[in-house]
Design a protein around this motif. Structure first.
Motif, PDB file in Angstrom:
ATOM      1  N   GLN A 126       0.887  -1.236   0.321  1.00  0.00           N
ATOM      2  CA  GLN A 126      -0.244  -0.001   0.100  1.00  0.00           C
ATOM      3  C   GLN A 126       0.627   1.738  -0.131  1.00  0.00           C
ATOM      4  N   PRO A 127       1.524   2.078  -1.154  1.00  0.00           N
ATOM      5  CA  PRO A 127       2.535   2.811  -1.429  1.00  0.00           C
ATOM      6  C   PRO A 127       1.491   3.919  -0.915  1.00  0.00           C
ATOM      7  N   GLU A 128       0.064   4.639  -1.122  1.00  0.00           N
ATOM      8  CA  GLU A 128      -0.315   5.010   0.146  1.00  0.00           C
ATOM      9  C   GLU A 128      -0.688   5.346   1.122  1.00  0.00           C
ATOM     10  N   ALA A 129       0.268   4.278   2.527  1.00  0.00           N
ATOM     11  CA  ALA A 129      -0.164   4.307   3.367  1.00  0.00           C
ATOM     12  C   ALA A 129       0.648   5.042   4.002  1.00  0.00           C
ATOM     13  N   LEU A 130      -0.385   5.704   5.608  1.00  0.00           N
ATOM     14  CA  LEU A 130       0.220   6.866   6.202  1.00  0.00           C
ATOM     15  C   LEU A 130       1.941   6.414   6.813  1.00  0.00           C
ATOM     16  N   VAL A 131       2.205   5.630   7.258  1.00  0.00           N
ATOM     17  CA  VAL A 131       3.403   5.519   7.841  1.00  0.00           C
ATOM     18  C   VAL A 131       4.603   5.296   6.684  1.00  0.00           C
ATOM     19  N   ALA A 132       3.681   5.439   4.809  1.00  0.00           N
ATOM     20  CA  ALA A 132       5.021   5.688   4.450  1.00  0.00           C
ATOM     21  C   ALA A 132       4.787   7.270   3.493  1.00  0.00           C
ATOM     22  N   SER A 133       4.234   7.434   3.889  1.00  0.00           N
ATOM     23  CA  SER A 133       3.925   9.186   3.846  1.00  0.00           C
ATOM     24  C   SER A 133       4.627  10.408   4.778  1.00  0.00           C
ATOM     25  N   ARG A 240      -6.076  -7.652  -7.202  1.00  0.00           N
ATOM     26  CA  ARG A 240      -6.834  -7.929  -7.170  1.00  0.00           C
ATOM     27  C   ARG A 240      -7.046  -8.494  -5.661  1.00  0.00           C
ATOM     28  N   MET A 241      -6.506  -7.524  -5.110  1.00  0.00           N
ATOM     29  CA  MET A 241      -6.467  -7.722  -3.168  1.00  0.00           C
ATOM     30  C   MET A 241      -7.376  -6.326  -3.088  1.00  0.00           C
ATOM     31  N   MET A 242      -7.546  -5.581  -4.105  1.00  0.00           N
ATOM     32  CA  MET A 242      -7.533  -4.083  -4.074  1.00  0.00           C
ATOM     33  C   MET A 242      -9.560  -3.690  -4.545  1.00  0.00           C
ATOM     34  N   GLN A 243      -9.189  -5.116  -5.512  1.00  0.00           N
ATOM     35  CA  GLN A 243     -10.590  -4.581  -6.580  1.00  0.00           C
ATOM     36  C   GLN A 243     -11.605  -5.829  -5.273  1.00  0.00           C
ATOM     37  N   ARG A 244     -11.134  -6.818  -4.467  1.00  0.00           N
ATOM     38  CA  ARG A 244     -11.719  -7.284  -3.868  1.00  0.00           C
ATOM     39  C   ARG A 244     -12.533  -6.432  -2.718  1.00  0.00           C
ATOM     40  N   GLN A 245     -11.170  -5.943  -2.555  1.00  0.00           N
ATOM     41  CA  GLN A 245     -11.674  -4.702  -0.845  1.00  0.00           C
ATOM     42  C   GLN A 245     -12.913  -3.361  -1.786  1.00  0.00           C
ATOM     43  N   ALA A 246     -12.836  -2.882  -3.091  1.00  0.00           N
ATOM     44  CA  ALA A 246     -13.880  -2.042  -3.401  1.00  0.00           C
ATOM     45  C   ALA A 246     -14.801  -3.158  -3.472  1.00  0.00           C
ATOM     46  N   ARG A 247     -15.268  -3.822  -3.619  1.00  0.00           N
ATOM     47  CA  ARG A 247     -16.559  -4.456  -3.191  1.00  0.00           C
ATOM     48  C   ARG A 247     -16.983  -4.079  -1.783  1.00  0.00           C
ATOM     49  N   TYR A 248     -16.744  -3.877  -1.250  1.00  0.00           N
ATOM     50  CA  TYR A 248     -17.134  -3.664   0.548  1.00  0.00           C
ATOM     51  C   TYR A 248     -16.870  -1.978   0.317  1.00  0.00           C
ATOM     52  N   LEU A 249     -15.937  -1.337  -0.550  1.00  0.00           N
ATOM     53  CA  LEU A 249     -16.008   0.250  -0.490  1.00  0.00           C
ATOM     54  C   LEU A 249     -17.321   0.619  -0.591  1.00  0.00           C
ATOM     55  N   CYS A 250     -17.316  -0.181  -2.172  1.00  0.00           N
ATOM     56  CA  CYS A 250     -18.461   0.731  -3.099  1.00  0.00           C
ATOM     57  C   CYS A 250     -20.081   0.461  -1.938  1.00  0.00           C
ATOM     58  N   ASP A 251     -20.468  -0.647  -1.105  1.00  0.00           N
ATOM     59  CA  ASP A 251     -21.294  -0.678  -0.406  1.00  0.00           C
ATOM     60  C   ASP A 251     -21.162  -0.618   1.220  1.00  0.00           C
ATOM     61  N   PRO A 272      -8.211   7.294   0.441  1.00  0.00           N
ATOM     62  CA  PRO A 272      -9.075   6.556   1.458  1.00  0.00           C
ATOM     63  C   PRO A 272      -9.136   5.425   1.301  1.00  0.00           C
ATOM     64  N   GLU A 273      -8.818   4.491   0.007  1.00  0.00           N
ATOM     65  CA  GLU A 273      -8.626   3.241  -0.363  1.00  0.00           C
ATOM     66  C   GLU A 273      -7.194   2.344   0.175  1.00  0.00           C
ATOM     67  N   GLY A 274      -6.745   3.572  -0.014  1.00  0.00           N
ATOM     68  CA  GLY A 274      -5.265   3.523   0.352  1.00  0.00           C
ATOM     69  C   GLY A 274      -4.315   3.272   1.745  1.00  0.00           C
ATOM     70  N   GLN A 275      -5.485   3.451   3.008  1.00  0.00           N
ATOM     71  CA  GLN A 275      -5.657   3.493   4.633  1.00  0.00           C
ATOM     72  C   GLN A 275      -5.507   1.527   4.719  1.00  0.00           C
ATOM     73  N   VAL A 276      -6.297   1.574   4.203  1.00  0.00           N
ATOM     74  CA  VAL A 276      -7.360  -0.363   4.698  1.00  0.00           C
ATOM     75  C   VAL A 276      -5.961  -1.415   5.647  1.00  0.00           C
ATOM     76  N   ALA A 277      -4.886  -1.082   4.109  1.00  0.00           N
ATOM     77  CA  ALA A 277      -4.217  -2.228   4.276  1.00  0.00           C
ATOM     78  C   ALA A 277      -3.685  -2.766   5.328  1.00  0.00           C
ATOM     79  N   HIS A 278      -3.156  -1.509   5.705  1.00  0.00           N
ATOM     80  CA  HIS A 278      -1.890  -0.593   7.230  1.00  0.00           C
ATOM     81  C   HIS A 278      -3.246  -1.090   8.540  1.00  0.00           C
ATOM     82  N   TRP A 279      -4.485  -1.339   8.161  1.00  0.00           N
ATOM     83  CA  TRP A 279      -5.243  -1.212   9.237  1.00  0.00           C
ATOM     84  C   TRP A 279      -5.177  -3.267   9.750  1.00  0.00           C
ATOM     85  N   PHE A 280      -4.916  -3.844   8.546  1.00  0.00           N
ATOM     86  CA  PHE A 280      -5.086  -4.924   8.921  1.00  0.00           C
ATOM     87  C   PHE A 280      -4.359  -5.915   9.225  1.00  0.00           C
TER      88      PHE A 280
END
Length: 474
Positions: A126-133, A240-251, A272-280
């Motif tokens: 997740q290159p957009e993660a907070l800890v890499a910013s 592929r991971m981001m596509q699966r994640q997008a399902r839950y962000l849309c609804d 926003p979508e780039g922060q989720v992986a770091h939470w996991f």
């Protein structure tokens, strides 16, 4: 001689010049530090644990040897910091508690968190993660993370639902097979399921493929970009991971963290979508806290008895899996906090300086790495009398909380936004094991009468649970 920006302009900075400003480790000291501290931590896995390698590394007891090496450095060179050879060049190794406070309480604009290790590792995940910013990007992403995770608040606004989820998932472990012993892997699977339900929503509860993809990406992140020939495969995995994640962000499920995205502050650089992986990824800290706390309670009868009494009283007064009940579990929370003090899931806190920094009489230039060995400071027997024992009371009386060198979740501006949420999830998990059951542990040696080991090897761990018989059955 002191360091100045003129002395170290751009690429003109040299190791020889650095050695004139602050004490510098010798070649033999650097070699020992590399073999006993840097290399073992790298081999165990920085972003994702490598169980087989970790089992081998644990036999060498790198935590104890690394701590001994740092104490020797401090005795020889003084309070420091000491210039050592780190993974990405000259590094200031912080061996004094006051210096640790200076770094952790300092502004992230000066003690930046986006070190080479984090940027290169998170590039795969997740290159957009907070800890890499850094800079404006970090400001925007920090505001978003703080808002969604309710950073700094005693309990998250969705805590009631999250505690019920934790209760359901932890109870699912406590069947007949638990008496024979649960592995750390079995507990991790349930913690990951908690994360999917609480972070992405109920629709993601059974999405083990999402967790598998993230696990593969984190395993690749351990290599910090060194395996360039796998770059195309890594990009496919992330897509592929981001596509699966997008399902839950849309609804988005309104009872999940993604359901809070709409009201959180955001801008063009938030991602926003780039922060989720770091939470996991941070669920690894929750998992470690759970297995370590349960192991400690299983081997420390006095602490176990007090924790059980507290859970029962909280349930009696407020009901199980309630926010009020959680708030009444001060001692169980303290047990969780001390478990991660004893064995911090992130043993080293890395920073890079962006400007000159003063260390008593010396001035260091910008562009230098700084390493705060959190695991060393939390177990510094020359400074704290509870270093090697299970001491949850030190969190209750404020001793540990006020000690900035004891920082399992970091401190200051770089403190993890999800600290309170992580403690809530881990505490809820542990509390479920304390409701009407007996604990046992195998695979680790934690004797309350002896100093606790520096390392915690969960690869052979078995946590046994046996329900207590009902009063009429006794």
């Amino acid at each position: 001689m002191t360091w100045t920006s003129q002395t170290f302009g751009g690429e003109a900075r040299t190791d020889a010049a650095i050695r004139t400003a602050l004490p510098t480790a010798s070649r033999s000291e650097n070699l020992r530090l590399t073999l006993l501290y840097f290399l073992p931590n790298y081999l165990k896995g920085v972003f994702r644990a490598r169980p087989r390698v970790g089992r081998l590394v644990a036999r060498l007891d790198p935590g104890r040897h690394g701590a001994e090496t740092m104490r020797r450095l401090r005795r020889r060179h003084g309070r420091g910091p000491v210039v050592v050879r780190g993974t990405s060049g000259p590094t200031l190794l912080v061996l004094d508690a006051e210096d640790a406070r200076q770094v952790l309480s300092g502004p992230v604009e000066v003690y930046a968190v986006d070190t080479w290790e984090k940027v290169s590792g998170f590039a795969a995940v997740q290159p957009e993660a907070l800890v890499a910013s850094h800079g404006r990007q970090r400001t925007a992403r920090r505001a978003f993370n703080d808002a969604v995770l309710d950073a700094g608040l005693p309990v998250h606004r969705l805590a009631g639902h999250f505690l019920r989820v934790v209760g359901e998932e932890s109870r699912a472990l406590l069947g007949p097979e638990a008496e024979a012993g649960l592995t750390a892997g079995q507990i991790r699977e349930r913690v990951e399921r908690v994360g999917r339900r609480c972070f992405l929503g109920e629709a993601a509860a059974d999405d083990e493929e999402f967790s598998r993809l993230l696990g593969e990406l984190l395993a690749e992140a351990n290599w910090m970009g060194a395996r360039r020939w796998r770059a195309a495969r890594t990009r496919r995995l992330r897509r592929r991971m981001m596509q699966r994640q997008a399902r839950y962000l849309c609804d988005a499920d309104p009872r999940s963290l993604t359901g809070l995205f709409r009201t959180a502050p955001r801008g063009p650089e938030t991602a926003p979508e780039g922060q989720v992986a770091h939470w996991f990824m941070a669920l690894g800290v929750v998992h470690a806290a759970v297995v370590q706390t349960l192991s400690l309670l299983a081997t420390h009868p006095r602490h176990h008895a007090r924790a059980v009494r507290e859970v029962r009283e909280a349930d009696r007064r407020h009901g199980a899996h309630t926010v009020a009940g959680f708030e009444a579990m001060d001692y169980v929370r303290a047990c969780v906090q001390d478990a991660v003090r004893l064995w911090p899931p992130v043993p080293s806190l890395m920073r890079r300086t962006t400007a000159e920094t003063r260390w008593r009489t010396a001035v260091a230039p910008g562009g230098v790495n700084v390493l705060v060995p959190a695991a060393f400071h939390a177990r510094d027997e020359e400074r704290i009398d509870y270093a090697h024992r299970f001491a949850p009371q030190k969190w209750l009386d404020g001793t540990a909380g006020e000690d900035w060198a004891v920082s399992p979740f970091s401190r200051g501006e770089a403190r993890c936004s999800g600290t309170e949420l992580g403690i809530l999830l881990a505490t809820g998990f542990v509390a479920e094991f304390l409701r009407g059951g007996e604990l046992a542990v195998a695979g680790v040696r934690l004797d309350p009468g002896r100093p606790l080991p520096h390392g915690f090897d969960a690869t052979r761990l078995r946590i046994g649970y046996r329900p207590c018989p009902a009063p009429e059955e006794r």
